[in-house]
Design a protein around this motif. Structure first.
Motif, short mmCIF file in Angstrom:
data_model
loop_
_atom_site.label_atom_id
_atom_site.label_comp_id
_atom_site.label_asym_id
_atom_site.label_seq_id
_atom_site.Cartn_x
_atom_site.Cartn_y
_atom_site.Cartn_z
N SER A 19 0.83 -1.21 0.00
CA SER A 19 0.00 0.00 0.00
C SER A 19 0.86 1.25 0.00
CB SER A 19 -0.92 0.00 1.23
OG SER A 19 -1.84 -1.06 1.16
N GLU A 20 1.91 1.26 0.84
CA GLU A 20 2.77 2.44 0.93
C GLU A 20 3.54 2.63 -0.37
OE1 GLU A 20 4.19 5.81 2.82
OE2 GLU A 20 2.63 4.42 3.46
N TYR A 23 1.21 3.96 -3.06
CA TYR A 23 0.89 5.37 -2.80
C TYR A 23 2.02 6.27 -3.29
CZ TYR A 23 0.18 9.68 -0.18
OH TYR A 23 0.05 11.00 0.17
N SER A 28 -2.39 2.32 -8.15
CA SER A 28 -3.20 1.54 -7.21
C SER A 28 -2.44 0.31 -6.73
CB SER A 28 -4.50 1.10 -7.89
OG SER A 28 -4.22 0.14 -8.90
N GLN A 29 -2.84 -0.20 -5.57
CA GLN A 29 -2.19 -1.39 -5.05
C GLN A 29 -2.37 -2.60 -5.98
OE1 GLN A 29 -2.80 -2.21 -0.88
NE2 GLN A 29 -2.34 -4.38 -1.14
#
Length: 291
Positions: A19-20, A23, A28-29
């Motif tokens: 996720s990090e 970002y 998108s993940q």
């Protein structure tokens, strides 16, 4: 294997969190996960292990990180070299330096550099972690204390200087020609905080001399330290050549027997392209301090 996939992969290696990493990449993940799967399919082995919520690199991931970093760095080097060829003297030079005391001697170098490279943007960044700033490619050149040998860095020693005790002209020791380490043991001092390389150097020297110092006040600014000395709050132990910058404050530098000594170096990553602007800056530093 695409450059973009390697960039995604390296970001995930740095963050170890999907996720990090997504970002910070601005994607998108699911997109990041899909690109990593494509990369793993191409090399034929997993690059990451997913253990619960934790992401860790596999042995193959460690290997690919090493070589992918070189690929991305060489691509950046090619872009910079072509830019130097097509836009002479344009560009961006980032230099990390020790906070405070080196600032006072860099100004003449920056003025001379600007006359030769008027279109090059220069950032001088104070840092107490210059070593990692260079290794992480956050700066082009580091200027700091001599390092232990590291095959990833090209090192250029350029200056050695001792430290002195700085006191105001009304201090009890102001008329002394030299002091011994024992004179410092119970003296009111103002110093950099622990963690600053200048303070750590002095602390190591004190340990070698079998003494302890007990600063009354600590600040990360050379200017404020010398103002405190001027006002009689305490003395300070700093590089001897700084008297040229602060002697007008009514401050005297007293040599210390077996004084702390620091060895200054410039260093840059061995894989990094060093363009004309960076080479000129290095040359100007060497010439200035030699003279």
């Amino acid at each position: 294997m695409e450059i973009r996939q390697l960039q995604y992969f390296l970001r995930l290696c740095k963050e170890l969190h999907f996720s990090e990493a997504a970002y910070k990449l601005g994607i998108s993940q699911p997109t990041l996960s899909q690109q990593i799967r494509v990369l793993e399919d191409e090399v034929g082995v997993p690059l990451f292990d997913r253990i619960g919520k934790k992401t860790v690199k596999t042995e193959a991931g460690e290997l690919l990180e090493h070589y992918a970093s070189q690929v991305i760095q060489q691509l950046e080097n090619a872009k910079n070299a072509i830019s130097d060829l097509t836009h002479l003297h344009n560009g961006h030079l980032r230099v990390a330096v020790l906070p405070s005391d080196l600032d006072y001697r860099l100004t003449p170098i920056l003025i001379s550099f600007h006359k030769e490279f008027p279109h090059t943007k220069v950032q001088v960044i104070p840092s107490i972690d210059i070593y990692n700033e260079v290794l992480d490619n956050k700066v082009d050149i580091g200027v700091g204390l001599g390092l232990h040998s590291d095959h990833r860095l090209h090192r250029i020693p350029f200056y050695t200087e001792t430290h002195s005790l700085y006191v105001n002209t009304e201090h009890d020791l102001a008329d002394k020609d030299m002091i011994v380490p024992e004179d410092l043991a119970n003296m009111p001092l103002v110093m950099y905080p622990k963690g600053f390389v200048g303070r750590d150097l002095v602390d190591r020297w004190c340990e070698d001399q079998g003494i302890l110092i007990h600063p009354l006040m600590e600040t990360g600014s050379a200017t404020s330290l010398f103002q405190l000395v001027k006002e009689g709050i305490g003395a300070t132990i700093q590089p001897s050549q700084l008297i040229e910058s602060f002697g007008s404050l009514g401050i005297r530098a007293i040599p210390i027997k077996h004084a702390p000594t620091r060895h200054l170096e410039m260093f840059y990553h061995v894989d990094k392209y060093v363009g004309p602007a960076a080479k000129a800056f290095i040359q100007k530093m060497e010439t200035f301090f030699k003279n």
